[in-house]
Write an enzyme that holds these catalytic residues in place. Structure first.
Site, mmCIF file in Angstrom:
data_model
loop_
_atom_site.group_PDB
_atom_site.id
_atom_site.type_symbol
_atom_site.label_atom_id
_atom_site.label_comp_id
_atom_site.label_asym_id
_atom_site.label_seq_id
_atom_site.Cartn_x
_atom_site.Cartn_y
_atom_site.Cartn_z
ATOM 1 N N GLY A 1 0.982 -1.085 -0.105
ATOM 2 C CA GLY A 1 0.037 0.096 0.164
ATOM 3 C C GLY A 1 0.899 1.372 -0.098
ATOM 4 N N GLY B 1 -13.253 3.661 17.240
ATOM 5 C CA GLY B 1 -12.951 2.370 17.603
ATOM 6 C C GLY B 1 -11.920 2.577 18.818
ATOM 7 N N THR B 2 -11.171 3.553 18.928
ATOM 8 C CA THR B 2 -10.134 3.693 19.791
ATOM 9 C C THR B 2 -10.827 4.053 21.347
ATOM 10 O OG1 THR B 2 -8.435 4.527 18.437
ATOM 11 C CG2 THR B 2 -8.423 5.149 20.552
ATOM 12 N N ALA C 1 1.688 3.494 -2.147
ATOM 13 C CA ALA C 1 0.971 4.725 -2.533
ATOM 14 C C ALA C 1 -0.109 5.423 -1.922
ATOM 15 C CB ALA C 1 0.533 4.459 -4.173
ATOM 16 N N GLY C 2 -0.618 4.700 -0.778
ATOM 17 C CA GLY C 2 -1.638 5.351 -0.137
ATOM 18 C C GLY C 2 -1.177 6.266 1.116
ATOM 19 N N THR D 1 -7.364 -2.119 8.665
ATOM 20 C CA THR D 1 -8.508 -2.307 9.545
ATOM 21 C C THR D 1 -9.930 -2.650 8.643
ATOM 22 O OG1 THR D 1 -9.202 0.171 9.192
ATOM 23 C CG2 THR D 1 -7.799 -0.614 11.253
ATOM 24 N N LYS E 1 -15.764 11.950 9.921
ATOM 25 C CA LYS E 1 -15.861 10.530 10.560
ATOM 26 C C LYS E 1 -17.141 10.238 10.592
ATOM 27 C CE LYS E 1 -14.123 7.706 14.303
ATOM 28 N NZ LYS E 1 -13.449 6.736 13.335
ATOM 29 N N HIS F 1 -13.632 13.803 16.967
ATOM 30 C CA HIS F 1 -12.861 13.609 15.717
ATOM 31 C C HIS F 1 -13.400 14.759 14.601
ATOM 32 C CE1 HIS F 1 -11.601 9.750 17.479
ATOM 33 N NE2 HIS F 1 -10.738 9.683 16.255
ATOM 34 N N HIS F 2 -12.706 14.751 13.489
ATOM 35 C CA HIS F 2 -12.857 15.746 12.441
ATOM 36 C C HIS F 2 -14.441 15.397 11.818
ATOM 37 C CE1 HIS F 2 -12.362 12.160 9.757
ATOM 38 N NE2 HIS F 2 -11.393 11.891 10.452
ATOM 39 N N ASN G 1 -4.840 0.234 15.948
ATOM 40 C CA ASN G 1 -4.248 1.701 16.177
ATOM 41 C C ASN G 1 -2.840 1.403 16.545
ATOM 42 O OD1 ASN G 1 -3.403 4.149 17.543
ATOM 43 N ND2 ASN G 1 -5.489 4.754 17.688
HETATM 44 P P1 NAD Z 1 -5.408 4.531 1.233
HETATM 45 O O1 NAD Z 1 -6.491 4.356 0.560
HETATM 46 O O2 NAD Z 1 -4.777 6.078 1.216
HETATM 47 O O3 NAD Z 1 -4.078 3.681 0.783
HETATM 48 C C1 NAD Z 1 -4.617 2.238 0.597
HETATM 49 C C2 NAD Z 1 -3.333 1.865 -0.372
HETATM 50 O O4 NAD Z 1 -3.331 0.426 -0.569
HETATM 51 C C3 NAD Z 1 -3.629 2.645 -1.826
HETATM 52 O O5 NAD Z 1 -2.301 3.031 -2.278
HETATM 53 C C4 NAD Z 1 -4.253 1.328 -2.530
HETATM 54 O O6 NAD Z 1 -3.958 1.274 -4.097
HETATM 55 C C5 NAD Z 1 -3.414 0.228 -2.002
HETATM 56 N N1 NAD Z 1 -3.730 -1.315 -2.179
HETATM 57 C C6 NAD Z 1 -5.102 -1.671 -2.250
HETATM 58 N N2 NAD Z 1 -5.339 -2.970 -2.631
HETATM 59 C C7 NAD Z 1 -4.035 -3.403 -2.571
HETATM 60 C C8 NAD Z 1 -3.269 -4.640 -2.732
HETATM 61 N N3 NAD Z 1 -4.264 -5.826 -3.135
HETATM 62 N N4 NAD Z 1 -1.971 -4.693 -3.013
HETATM 63 C C9 NAD Z 1 -1.405 -3.653 -2.798
HETATM 64 N N5 NAD Z 1 -1.664 -2.488 -2.459
HETATM 65 C C10 NAD Z 1 -3.084 -1.943 -2.373
HETATM 66 O O7 NAD Z 1 -5.447 4.281 2.755
HETATM 67 P P2 NAD Z 1 -5.098 4.639 4.279
HETATM 68 O O8 NAD Z 1 -5.490 5.950 4.759
HETATM 69 O O9 NAD Z 1 -3.334 4.896 3.721
HETATM 70 O O10 NAD Z 1 -5.370 3.505 5.012
HETATM 71 C C11 NAD Z 1 -4.911 2.105 4.769
HETATM 72 C C12 NAD Z 1 -5.416 1.205 6.054
HETATM 73 O O11 NAD Z 1 -4.812 1.561 6.981
HETATM 74 C C13 NAD Z 1 -6.765 1.491 6.083
HETATM 75 O O12 NAD Z 1 -7.555 0.065 6.394
HETATM 76 C C14 NAD Z 1 -6.967 2.249 7.390
HETATM 77 O O13 NAD Z 1 -8.246 2.016 8.282
HETATM 78 C C15 NAD Z 1 -5.791 1.573 8.161
HETATM 79 N N6 NAD Z 1 -5.053 2.463 9.227
HETATM 80 C C16 NAD Z 1 -4.672 1.965 10.265
HETATM 81 C C17 NAD Z 1 -4.153 2.831 11.251
HETATM 82 C C18 NAD Z 1 -3.349 1.978 12.508
HETATM 83 O O14 NAD Z 1 -2.976 2.664 13.380
HETATM 84 N N7 NAD Z 1 -3.424 0.616 12.518
HETATM 85 C C19 NAD Z 1 -4.006 4.075 11.193
HETATM 86 C C20 NAD Z 1 -4.358 4.657 9.948
HETATM 87 C C21 NAD Z 1 -5.045 3.746 8.953
#
Ligand code: NAD
Length: 271
Positions: free
Chosen positions: A13, A170-171, A15-16, A105, A164, A160-161, A129
């Site tokens: 992920g 969840g926290t 690029a996310g 998540t 949401k 939160h913002h 989290n």
């Molecule tokens: P986002 O949509 O910005 O990024 C997700 C990325 O995953 C995208 O670049 C997408 O192309 C990529 N992706 C999707 N399917 C894929 C696959 N099969 N293989 C490889 N890459 C793939 O989302 P985000 O805001 O970065 O959040 C991502 C996740 O993290 C969400 O589930 C979010 O709830 C979770 N999150 C968890 C925490 C934590 O502390 N655990 C904190 C923030 C966000």
């Protein structure tokens, strides 16, 4: 682990929003090295240098959709993707002997099953989290709740913002579970998630929630223990999403010498 260059980290992920922050954090952190970044097939980011993706200078490693090639170069895979993807990532990581840090998540049952299966072969850290501060707070809240009797009413306030969509957060619910666990109770039996109108007096032992929404607040949580003549408030303020990236990279470094198994942030932090 590569003795000369530290723990080799791959980011799924990449690029996310979280993936880019994790890239930055890996580049800033001593003892680890950015080995690879994968994203979904068709992502416009494929082929882009990971450093550039994260708004830094180029690092000579490009985003790719080739999961096996990425895992072959990595000691640990950090996954912040979307539900459904962790199932494939966990199975492949286990086959390569690559440890896993899962932050994604809203997982599907198939994701959890694959993560459970992977934990028989590699170390897996999973947390909804990953903030160090929130995980410390969970431990402290449980201990304080254990030390105080029902003469101290527990109330949880979160903000939160405006975007949401779920409430309480969840926290906030995790904080409620920690407080209930400290008292030897099940949160579902004592939670009061809303109050409106003629509610009657507060029932002893309840854990109440209050929810505020507005602006661009990243996340604020307070746990109040209100006694007679004194009140204890424990809280956490999230200033930005980089705290989750910091926790994820800390967890990735921690996995380096750990045997296969399922772990949480409490293990990583030694709580
Ligand atoms: P986002 O949509 O910005 O990024 C997700 C990325 O995953 C995208 O670049 C997408 O192309 C990529 N992706 C999707 N399917 C894929 C696959 N099969 N293989 C490889 N890459 C793939 O989302 P985000 O805001 O970065 O959040 C991502 C996740 O993290 C969400 O589930 C979010 O709830 C979770 N999150 C968890 C925490 C934590 O502390 N655990 C904190 C923030 C966000």
């Amino acid at each position: 682990m590569d003795g000369n260059q530290g723990v080799r980290v791959a980011v799924a992920g990449c690029a996310g929003r979280m993936g880019r922050m994790i890239i930055t954090r890996v580049l800033e952190t001593a003892g680890c090295r950015l080995a690879a970044g994968v994203d979904r097939p068709g992502s416009p980011a494929l082929g882009t240098d990971l450093g550039v993706l994260a708004g830094q200078g180029p690092v000579g490693v490009a985003a790719s959709a080739d999961l096996d090639a990425a895992l072959a170069t990595a000691d640990v895979l950090i996954d912040f993707t979307t539900a459904g993807a962790p199932a494939r990532h966990a199975a492949a990581a286990a086959a390569h002997g690559t440890a896993l840090v899962i932050g994604t998540t809203g997982l599907e049952a198939a994701d959890q099953q694959a993560i459970d299966a992977a934990a028989a072969r590699v170390a897996v850290v999973q947390a909804a989290n990953m903030s160090v501060g929130v995980n410390l707070l969970l431990g402290v809240v449980e201990r304080v709740a254990r030390a105080l009797d029902d003469g101290y009413d527990i109330e949880i306030v979160e903000m939160h913002h405006r975007h949401k969509v779920d409430a309480p957060s969840g926290t906030a619910l995790a904080l409620g579970r920690a407080a209930a666990a400290g008292r030897g109770r099940n949160l579902d039996e004592v939670a009061v998630r809303a109050r409106d109108g003629h509610t009657g007096a507060r029932r002893s032992g309840d854990i109440g929630f209050a929810v505020l929404r507005g602006g661009d607040v990243v996340g604020e949580h307070s746990v109040v223990f209100a006694g007679t003549g004194e009140r204890i408030t424990l809280g956490h303020i999230a200033g930005g999403r980089q705290i989750f990236a910091a926790g994820a990279v800390r967890a990735a470094l921690w996995t380096a010498d750990k045997p296969p198994g399922r772990y949480g942030m409490a293990d990583v932090l030694g709580l």
